[in-house]
Design a protein around this motif. Sequence first.
Motif, short mmCIF file in Angstrom:
data_model
loop_
_atom_site.label_atom_id
_atom_site.label_comp_id
_atom_site.label_asym_id
_atom_site.label_seq_id
_atom_site.Cartn_x
_atom_site.Cartn_y
_atom_site.Cartn_z
N ILE A 1 0.85 4.65 -2.87
CA ILE A 1 0.90 5.46 -2.64
C ILE A 1 2.10 6.82 -2.97
O ILE A 1 1.87 8.11 -3.36
N ARG A 2 2.89 6.15 -2.79
CA ARG A 2 4.49 6.76 -3.22
C ARG A 2 4.49 7.14 -4.06
O ARG A 2 4.69 7.62 -5.27
N MET A 3 3.97 5.79 -5.07
CA MET A 3 3.50 5.48 -7.02
C MET A 3 2.75 6.85 -6.75
O MET A 3 2.79 7.60 -8.12
N ALA A 4 1.44 7.24 -6.32
CA ALA A 4 0.29 7.94 -6.90
C ALA A 4 0.81 9.82 -6.92
O ALA A 4 0.23 10.51 -7.44
N ILE A 5 1.75 9.65 -5.53
CA ILE A 5 1.97 10.98 -4.72
C ILE A 5 3.09 11.26 -6.75
O ILE A 5 3.48 12.58 -5.81
N LEU B 1 -2.16 -0.06 -4.50
CA LEU B 1 -3.13 1.19 -3.39
C LEU B 1 -4.46 0.10 -3.45
O LEU B 1 -5.03 0.52 -1.65
N ARG C 1 1.11 -1.21 -0.01
CA ARG C 1 -0.02 -0.62 0.03
C ARG C 1 0.74 1.32 -0.04
O ARG C 1 1.18 2.57 -0.79
N GLU C 2 1.75 1.09 0.77
CA GLU C 2 2.78 2.45 0.71
C GLU C 2 3.22 3.01 -0.55
O GLU C 2 3.44 3.81 -0.81
#
Lengths: 403, 226
Positions: free
Chosen positions: A313-317, A400, A309-310
């Motif tokens: 998140i990092r990829m989305a950011i 995600l 999940r982390e």
Amino acid sequence: MLINALLQALREIRRNLMRSMLTAIGIVIGIASVIAMVNIGKGASQSITQSISKLGSTTLYITPGQQRGPGNQSAVSIPFKLKDVAVLKDSLFALRAISAVEGSTMTALYQDQNYQTSVKGVDNDYFIAQNLEFKSGREFTKNELRTGLGSCIIGQTVLDKLFLDGESPIGKKIRVEKFSCEVIGVLSPKGANTFGMDQDDIILVPLKMFLRRISGNDNIHLIMASVKENIPLEEATLQIQQLIRERRHLKPDEEDNFSVRSMSALLDTIGKITSMLTTMLGAVAAISLVVGGIGIMNIMLVSVTERTREIGIRMAIGAMPQDILIQFLIEAVVLSGLGGIIGVILGISITYLVSVTMDIALIIDPSITVIALVFSMLIGIVFGIIPARKASNMNPIDALRYE
Amino acid sequence: MIELQNVSKVYGMEEASSTVLKNINLTINKGEFVAIMGPSGSGKSTLLNILGTLDVPTSGTYTFADTSISALSKEQRSLFRRYVLGFIFQGFNLLKKTSALENVEMPLVYLGIKSKERKQRAYDALISVGLEGRTEYEPSQLSGGQQQRVAIARAMVSRPKVLIADEPTGNLDTKRSHEIMQIIKGFNAEGITVIMVTHEDEVAAYASRVIHVRDGMIEREISYAH
């Protein structure tokens, strides 16, 4: 970016401190054993070298026959004669001292004490060649050497075994099987040699007496020659070889039927053996490093799954796949590198403890320390790449949604 | 600014495939506040993910300010998200055991901003969503509303042009929902385009345009003048 990834990695390791420590233990043990093995090996090798040079690295050992490896002694093994020794002594300027040595194991008696020891017939040059010193008494007189009179010099161990009440042995008569002799000197204790033999467990008698009373002939099986300091051993060896070949009328195409060896040749052999052992032990320890690396890979794979999940998140950011790759790779490298640092400290501590308890020279090789550290980080890269690739190849959407 | 032309999304292969989006044509202008609504399984989330470049369409083109997004590589899409988009999720998606400040700092790390400026900007972003005194708290120490505020701060700290919000109030009660929507509305008023998926009419009411999606198609669009 790299510094951030480093800080991030340290934070992540601290977050899972227990797990990180257990993971790194494989590397710690691996690095510690490599360092300890190599350093102890080198220390032992140096200690052996030092004690051999104490024996006299300038001493040549001349023996009849030619040793060609175990069980392959040449058929012709003609012993030397007293005359050979005399000629060597008179002709070779390169020699500082030369003494024939004949020996046998015999029982010595004094009053009601008896003790089995090594009895050797020698000349006074033997004391020079072997660096022997006198605790009390004197060496043989010319007369004693010439006539082979019954006088003897004893080592500390023999003294302790035969003269129990601490009386001075000088002037006392001891019996050595077929003959009796008067103790004229006691050698300073030298302790055990490199091979664990007690060098003080000895009775020295004049060579002539030994030949007459014990051998019954003048066959000589060992000549010790001490070469002058400023003359190379090879040079002296060559001179001795030429002289003996001449005396034995060997044709140019005939091989030597005797051998001239030095302790430095023995040193070379021992050096080869110890370095081989060190390499082998180091290799075994290196295998444990690989096992440690697999442990790191295992836990990194678990970590990547846990942090799916982390990663999402990092990829989305906006983290690129290579950012994720570097993050996990650095985490693996930091983990194994920390293991490496702890391993180095532990390895050096073990080296220190062993060198103190086993009386081995303390050698901390800086190159092996650096190699071990670099290697531990390499392990992080090699075994971290698969988990890191797994993380960086994730699809942001799937990552995600991962529960 | 944002234009989707004939965008379709098909999951799976051949017989086992299912079409989630069918020939979507959509234009979103700069500064708009768009709400995407629809029943579950309608394809609204997929549409949002495609707009957010977290997912790629099977066919059709996605253009952003005359740049073809559909032609970008995985890495380039990452950079597009990094520089242009900000994300808010239903489940907040904050990093666990990481302080609010560090969570908000994260996008700035990828932007290559130095530690000191990063901390200052992250702090300011947290203040702007009303989290003074909570900057060192970890997500587990914060309420749902506070967590979503941290997430908004994280989305906005990189000064994106478009805010992608996937049911931002889905896990919050009515009061908190309105607080969050006020914050989002505030950013929209500053000129940031907002694209939000929701199933709550009250929440959708903040939008200037509501797009209803059903069975992978845009059913109807309603524009409101606020």
